[in-house]
Scaffold this motif. Structure first.
Motif, mmCIF file in Angstrom:
data_model
loop_
_atom_site.group_PDB
_atom_site.id
_atom_site.type_symbol
_atom_site.label_atom_id
_atom_site.label_comp_id
_atom_site.label_asym_id
_atom_site.label_seq_id
_atom_site.Cartn_x
_atom_site.Cartn_y
_atom_site.Cartn_z
ATOM 1 N N SER A 1 -0.814 -1.779 -38.901
ATOM 2 C CA SER A 1 -1.631 -2.129 -37.746
ATOM 3 C C SER A 1 -3.113 -2.162 -38.111
ATOM 4 O O SER A 1 -3.610 -1.297 -38.834
ATOM 5 N N VAL A 2 -3.816 -3.171 -37.588
ATOM 6 C CA VAL A 2 -5.274 -3.210 -37.704
ATOM 7 C C VAL A 2 -5.908 -2.759 -36.387
ATOM 8 O O VAL A 2 -7.121 -2.844 -36.215
ATOM 9 N N ASP A 3 -5.061 -2.263 -35.465
ATOM 10 C CA ASP A 3 -5.517 -1.853 -34.137
ATOM 11 C C ASP A 3 -4.962 -0.467 -33.805
ATOM 12 O O ASP A 3 -4.191 -0.297 -32.855
ATOM 13 N N PRO A 4 -5.347 0.559 -34.580
ATOM 14 C CA PRO A 4 -4.730 1.875 -34.406
ATOM 15 C C PRO A 4 -5.043 2.545 -33.072
ATOM 16 O O PRO A 4 -4.318 3.449 -32.653
ATOM 17 N N GLU A 5 -6.106 2.117 -32.397
ATOM 18 C CA GLU A 5 -6.430 2.711 -31.101
ATOM 19 C C GLU A 5 -5.295 2.472 -30.084
ATOM 20 O O GLU A 5 -4.997 3.336 -29.256
ATOM 21 N N ARG A 6 -4.667 1.321 -30.153
ATOM 22 C CA ARG A 6 -3.551 1.023 -29.254
ATOM 23 C C ARG A 6 -2.193 1.194 -29.949
ATOM 24 O O ARG A 6 -1.193 1.531 -29.293
ATOM 25 N N ASP A 7 -2.154 0.957 -31.246
ATOM 26 C CA ASP A 7 -0.887 1.004 -31.981
ATOM 27 C C ASP A 7 -0.615 2.414 -32.509
ATOM 28 O O ASP A 7 -0.797 2.715 -33.689
ATOM 29 N N THR A 8 -0.185 3.273 -31.612
ATOM 30 C CA THR A 8 0.206 4.628 -31.999
ATOM 31 C C THR A 8 1.535 4.563 -32.752
ATOM 32 O O THR A 8 2.227 3.532 -32.726
ATOM 33 N N PRO A 9 1.933 5.636 -33.429
ATOM 34 C CA PRO A 9 3.197 5.603 -34.182
ATOM 35 C C PRO A 9 4.407 5.184 -33.346
ATOM 36 O O PRO A 9 5.218 4.360 -33.794
ATOM 37 N N ASP A 10 4.538 5.709 -32.133
ATOM 38 C CA ASP A 10 5.710 5.360 -31.324
ATOM 39 C C ASP A 10 5.666 3.915 -30.851
ATOM 40 O O ASP A 10 6.706 3.241 -30.780
ATOM 41 N N VAL A 11 4.472 3.390 -30.551
ATOM 42 C CA VAL A 11 4.334 1.987 -30.178
ATOM 43 C C VAL A 11 4.734 1.092 -31.350
ATOM 44 O O VAL A 11 5.482 0.114 -31.179
ATOM 45 N N MET A 12 4.271 1.441 -32.540
ATOM 46 C CA MET A 12 4.627 0.671 -33.735
ATOM 47 C C MET A 12 6.129 0.742 -34.001
ATOM 48 O O MET A 12 6.775 -0.266 -34.337
ATOM 49 N N ARG A 13 6.696 1.929 -33.864
ATOM 50 C CA ARG A 13 8.129 2.109 -34.123
ATOM 51 C C ARG A 13 8.959 1.219 -33.211
ATOM 52 O O ARG A 13 9.853 0.490 -33.669
ATOM 53 N N ASP A 14 8.663 1.245 -31.927
ATOM 54 C CA ASP A 14 9.451 0.476 -30.963
ATOM 55 C C ASP A 14 9.248 -1.031 -31.146
ATOM 56 O O ASP A 14 10.188 -1.817 -30.992
ATOM 57 N N TYR A 15 8.035 -1.424 -31.476
ATOM 58 C CA TYR A 15 7.731 -2.846 -31.652
ATOM 59 C C TYR A 15 8.458 -3.415 -32.868
ATOM 60 O O TYR A 15 9.137 -4.438 -32.781
ATOM 61 N N VAL A 16 8.329 -2.743 -33.997
ATOM 62 C CA VAL A 16 8.916 -3.257 -35.233
ATOM 63 C C VAL A 16 10.446 -3.182 -35.205
ATOM 64 O O VAL A 16 11.134 -4.009 -35.799
ATOM 65 N N ALA A 17 10.989 -2.211 -34.473
ATOM 66 C CA ALA A 17 12.446 -2.071 -34.382
ATOM 67 C C ALA A 17 13.111 -3.315 -33.817
ATOM 68 O O ALA A 17 14.281 -3.589 -34.111
ATOM 69 N N ALA A 18 12.382 -4.077 -33.026
ATOM 70 C CA ALA A 18 12.936 -5.303 -32.449
ATOM 71 C C ALA A 18 13.208 -6.366 -33.507
ATOM 72 O O ALA A 18 13.927 -7.340 -33.244
ATOM 73 N N PHE A 19 12.660 -6.167 -34.716
ATOM 74 C CA PHE A 19 12.821 -7.145 -35.789
ATOM 75 C C PHE A 19 13.676 -6.594 -36.930
ATOM 76 O O PHE A 19 13.622 -7.096 -38.061
ATOM 77 N N GLY A 20 14.464 -5.591 -36.655
ATOM 78 C CA GLY A 20 15.333 -5.032 -37.680
ATOM 79 C C GLY A 20 14.839 -3.684 -38.174
ATOM 80 O O GLY A 20 13.847 -3.143 -37.686
ATOM 81 N N GLU A 21 15.561 -3.166 -39.156
ATOM 82 C CA GLU A 21 15.290 -1.807 -39.641
ATOM 83 C C GLU A 21 14.604 -1.751 -40.999
ATOM 84 O O GLU A 21 14.278 -0.666 -41.470
ATOM 85 N N ARG A 22 14.386 -2.870 -41.636
ATOM 86 C CA ARG A 22 13.859 -2.837 -43.005
ATOM 87 C C ARG A 22 12.346 -2.658 -43.083
ATOM 88 O O ARG A 22 11.835 -2.093 -44.046
ATOM 89 N N VAL A 23 11.621 -3.143 -42.080
ATOM 90 C CA VAL A 23 10.158 -3.109 -42.142
ATOM 91 C C VAL A 23 9.648 -1.750 -41.698
ATOM 92 O O VAL A 23 9.981 -1.267 -40.614
ATOM 93 N N VAL A 24 8.829 -1.123 -42.523
ATOM 94 C CA VAL A 24 8.245 0.186 -42.204
ATOM 95 C C VAL A 24 6.969 -0.026 -41.389
ATOM 96 O O VAL A 24 6.029 -0.679 -41.849
ATOM 97 N N PRO A 25 6.908 0.495 -40.155
ATOM 98 C CA PRO A 25 5.692 0.373 -39.350
ATOM 99 C C PRO A 25 4.678 1.430 -39.771
ATOM 100 O O PRO A 25 5.009 2.605 -39.884
ATOM 101 N N LEU A 26 3.437 1.018 -39.984
ATOM 102 C CA LEU A 26 2.409 1.943 -40.459
ATOM 103 C C LEU A 26 1.146 1.825 -39.604
ATOM 104 O O LEU A 26 0.680 0.733 -39.296
ATOM 105 N N THR A 27 0.594 2.964 -39.244
ATOM 106 C CA THR A 27 -0.674 3.028 -38.535
ATOM 107 C C THR A 27 -1.400 4.275 -39.024
ATOM 108 O O THR A 27 -1.080 4.794 -40.102
ATOM 109 N N GLY A 28 -2.365 4.764 -38.266
ATOM 110 C CA GLY A 28 -3.107 5.940 -38.705
ATOM 111 C C GLY A 28 -4.382 6.088 -37.920
ATOM 112 O O GLY A 28 -4.575 5.453 -36.882
ATOM 113 N N SER A 29 -5.276 6.916 -38.411
ATOM 114 C CA SER A 29 -6.586 7.040 -37.782
ATOM 115 C C SER A 29 -7.396 5.782 -38.083
ATOM 116 O O SER A 29 -7.057 4.988 -38.962
#
Length: 208
Positions: A110-138
């Motif tokens: 994510s280039v937008d960590p203020e909105r893309d929290t870990p759980d938001v990233m997890r749920d979003y990327v899960a819609a496209f399969g299980e292979r892609v690792v969602p990453l965010t941070g401070s």
């Protein structure tokens, strides 16, 4: 012309300039190494160590991807077109690769960590399969990896008081030692993308 349109035109002009510059670098490397059988010689100026968190809030570093080539893409979950299209492409490529997909790692940063929290990233990327690792941070962690990968990312205000993000749209291809070896452009033909991924796998197997 509205100020927002001026901002967006300027931002996309920067994206195009960055893409052209990256293309020139890749072309030069391919020309210099023609006949070597490799994808291209690594460009050390792109990529490097990073520390982020995955969709479960666990720390992930570049070392967690060591040993396998990596296809890594930068975007954000509020993205209206580029990000969902690219994630859908990644899903299609892994299906086309079959068992060979296990020889690659895939990540979406994510280039937008203020909105893309870990759980938001997890749920979003899960819609496209299980292979892609969602990453965010401070903000600091994300800015560091953006800088390391020479990614263009800019917040663009919207008339309703919100904002969107303009960002680089290419998928970065890294070898098993986290060295940059090329890109897959946004909208690139599937056969061309798969050829690059298969070559990335073959080069990793040959050097192991």
């Amino acid at each position: 012309m509205s100020s927002l349109k001026l901002i967006r035109y300027g931002a996309w002009a920067a994206v195009v300039a960055l893409a052209i510059a990256a293309g020139v670098l890749v072309t030069l490397q391919m020309t210099q190494n023609k006949g070597t059988g490799g994808l291209i010689e690594p460009l050390s100026a792109i990529g490097g160590p990073f520390e982020l968190v995955d969709g479960n809030g666990q720390t992930v570093t570049d070392k967690d991807f060591a040993g396998k080539p990596l296809a890594i893409f930068f975007g954000f979950t509020f993205c209206p077109d580029v990000c969902p299209t690219t994630l859908s492409d990644l899903q299609g490529w892994t299906m086309a690769l079959g068992e060979d997909a296990d020889k690659l790692s895939f990540a979406f940063v994510s280039v937008d960590p203020e909105r893309d929290t870990p759980d938001v990233m997890r749920d979003y990327v899960a819609a496209f399969g299980e292979r892609v690792v969602p990453l965010t941070g401070s903000r600091e962690q994300v800015d560091a990896v953006i800088k390391a990968y020479r990614v263009y990312a800019k917040k663009v205000p919207l008339d309703d008081g919100g904002y969107t993000m303009d960002h680089s749209a290419a998928v970065f291809l890294m070898d098993a030692n986290n060295r940059f070896v090329g890109t897959i452009a946004y909208g690139e033909a599937e056969d061309s993308a798969l050829k690059k991924l298969r070559r990335l796998i073959a080069n990793a197997s040959a050097s192991s």
